[in-house]
Each structure stands twice: as structure tokens, then as C-alpha cells.
Design a protein around this motif. Structure first.
Motif, PDB file in Angstrom:
ATOM      1  N   GLN A 162      40.810  57.096 -23.389  1.00  0.00           N
ATOM      2  CA  GLN A 162      40.034  57.643 -24.506  1.00  0.00           C
ATOM      3  C   GLN A 162      38.605  57.124 -24.475  1.00  0.00           C
ATOM      4  O   GLN A 162      37.659  57.852 -24.760  1.00  0.00           O
ATOM      5  N   ILE A 163      38.452  55.868 -24.109  1.00  0.00           N
ATOM      6  CA  ILE A 163      37.125  55.256 -24.089  1.00  0.00           C
ATOM      7  C   ILE A 163      36.338  55.671 -22.845  1.00  0.00           C
ATOM      8  O   ILE A 163      35.167  56.033 -22.933  1.00  0.00           O
ATOM      9  N   PHE A 164      36.980  55.627 -21.664  1.00  0.00           N
ATOM     10  CA  PHE A 164      36.253  55.831 -20.403  1.00  0.00           C
ATOM     11  C   PHE A 164      36.499  57.195 -19.754  1.00  0.00           C
ATOM     12  O   PHE A 164      35.833  57.529 -18.770  1.00  0.00           O
ATOM     13  N   SER A 165      37.482  57.947 -20.241  1.00  0.00           N
ATOM     14  CA  SER A 165      37.820  59.262 -19.702  1.00  0.00           C
ATOM     15  C   SER A 165      38.094  59.168 -18.193  1.00  0.00           C
ATOM     16  O   SER A 165      38.885  58.340 -17.769  1.00  0.00           O
ATOM     17  N   ASP A 166      37.415  59.995 -17.407  1.00  0.00           N
ATOM     18  CA  ASP A 166      37.633  60.019 -15.956  1.00  0.00           C
ATOM     19  C   ASP A 166      37.035  58.810 -15.240  1.00  0.00           C
ATOM     20  O   ASP A 166      37.134  58.699 -14.023  1.00  0.00           O
ATOM     21  N   ASP A 167      36.410  57.923 -15.971  1.00  0.00           N
ATOM     22  CA  ASP A 167      35.792  56.737 -15.384  1.00  0.00           C
ATOM     23  C   ASP A 167      36.653  55.490 -15.554  1.00  0.00           C
ATOM     24  O   ASP A 167      36.147  54.365 -15.508  1.00  0.00           O
TER      25      ASP A 167
END
Length: 188
Positions: A162-167
Motif C-alpha cells: 500500500q505504501i510502496f506499490s510496485d516499488d
């Protein structure tokens, strides 16, 4: 396919790193790498040395930090939170600014306890431009796996996503010991 070290500690990682920026940059050149990261524990003290050494050798410096993460950093020293490892790498100028912010805030008196601590709230506010990984067996998700708290590990993964998504990436490390085998198997 190109390879680049993204989880590498230098002389500013007390008790866990000993290499110098110049040596890492030279080694990258020697083995044909075009970039190399420096991700010291809890601080960015080696960033300038790393960037200068890489520039001199024609290698792209990747800037990061292996932060110390706790879900909630309490103001009470009684919690005895020392922090789980969380690798953070800047992917742009905004990410570098956020790394500096996280590093600085982690050292404030209300957060520092053995290590500079960051938590969900701080990460959510300063995650833009950053890539994060689950790190070694000392990471938050690997620790939950080793405690047999698989559902909690899945919830933590969801929160990081949720915080970094695809990262956000899960690290699989090739170390040959029991705990690492357990973590690697569960991650896969």
C-alpha cells in the motif's frame, strides 16, 4: 542481463560493514558493473564518499539506507524496540530527500533507541521516490515468518505494498543457513 549490488554496507555500518566507497567503486569497474549501491545501516554518512568515488570511476552511484523499522515507534523506552531491517533506495531526487528526512527523524530523541527507528506512519509520509525491500532474516516480514506468524507477515506485506506499490520487493538471499532457507521458501 545487467547485475547491480543494491544491498551493500560500507564503513559507516557499525559492526556490519568494512568496505570503503573507493573500493566498492573500483570493484564495480573490475567486474563490469555500471552501477553500485551503498546502503549503510540507519544512516547516510557514506553517501558523499560513495557518490564521489563512483563519479571518479564512471560508475552510477545508487543511494540507499538499511533503515531500522518498527510498526509503531513508542515514546516509552520500556518497549525496547531496536528495529527490523528495511532496505530503502532512492530512485530520484524526491526519494533522496525522503531518505534524508527518514534518517534525520530516526535520530531524534523520541525515536532513537539503540538505532534510529522509523515506523508505518513515518514511512507512509516519506515514501515517495523510494524503493523498499524486505531485506534479510532481520527484516520485519522475515522475522514474522520465522515466528510462524504467516498471516501477520501477509498483512505486513499488504501494508508495504500500500505504501510502496510496485516499488516494494521481497529479497531472497543465497545464504546457506536454516533460518534463511525457511524465509526463502516462504517468500517463493
Amino acid at each position: 542481463m545487467a547485475f547491480c549490488h543494491t544491498h551493500l554496507h560500507g564503513e559507516f555500518s557499525l559492526l556490519d560493514g568494512c568496505g570503503k566507497a573507493e573500493d566498492y567503486a573500483q570493484r564495480a569497474v573490475d567486474i563490469g558493473q555500471t552501477a553500485v549501491a551503498l546502503t549503510d545501516h540507519g544512516n547516510l554518512a557514506g553517501v558523499l564518499y560513495h557518490a564521489q568515488a563512483c563519479e571518479e570511476k564512471g560508475v552510477k552511484p545508487i543511494i540507499g539506507m538499511e533503515a531500522y523499522f518498527e510498526p509503531v515507534v513508542g515514546q516509552s523506552r520500556e518497549l525496547k524496540q531496536r528495529g527490523h531491517h528495511l532496505l530503502l533506495i532512492s530512485k530520484n531526487q524526491e526519494g533522496f530527500r525522503n531518505l534524508m528526512r527518514l534518517s534525520s527523524v530516526g535520530f531524534t530523541p523520541e525515536r532513537f533507541y539503540y538505532n534510529p527507528l522509523i515506523d508505518w506512519d513515518l514511512l507512509a509520509r516519506h515514501s515517495a521516490g523510494l524503493i523498499a525491500t524486505s531485506t534479510c532474516v532481520s527484516g520485519y516480514i522475515p522475522d514474522l515468518i520465522l515466528q510462524g506468524k504467516i498471516e501477520d507477515a501477509k498483512e505486513a506485506l499488504d501494508r508495504f505494498l500500500q505504501i510502496f506499490s510496485d516499488d516494494f520487493f521481497m529479497e531472497i538471499q543465497p545464504h546457506d543457513f536454516g533460518e534463511q532457507h525457511v524465509v526463502n521458501k516462504m517468500i517463493v
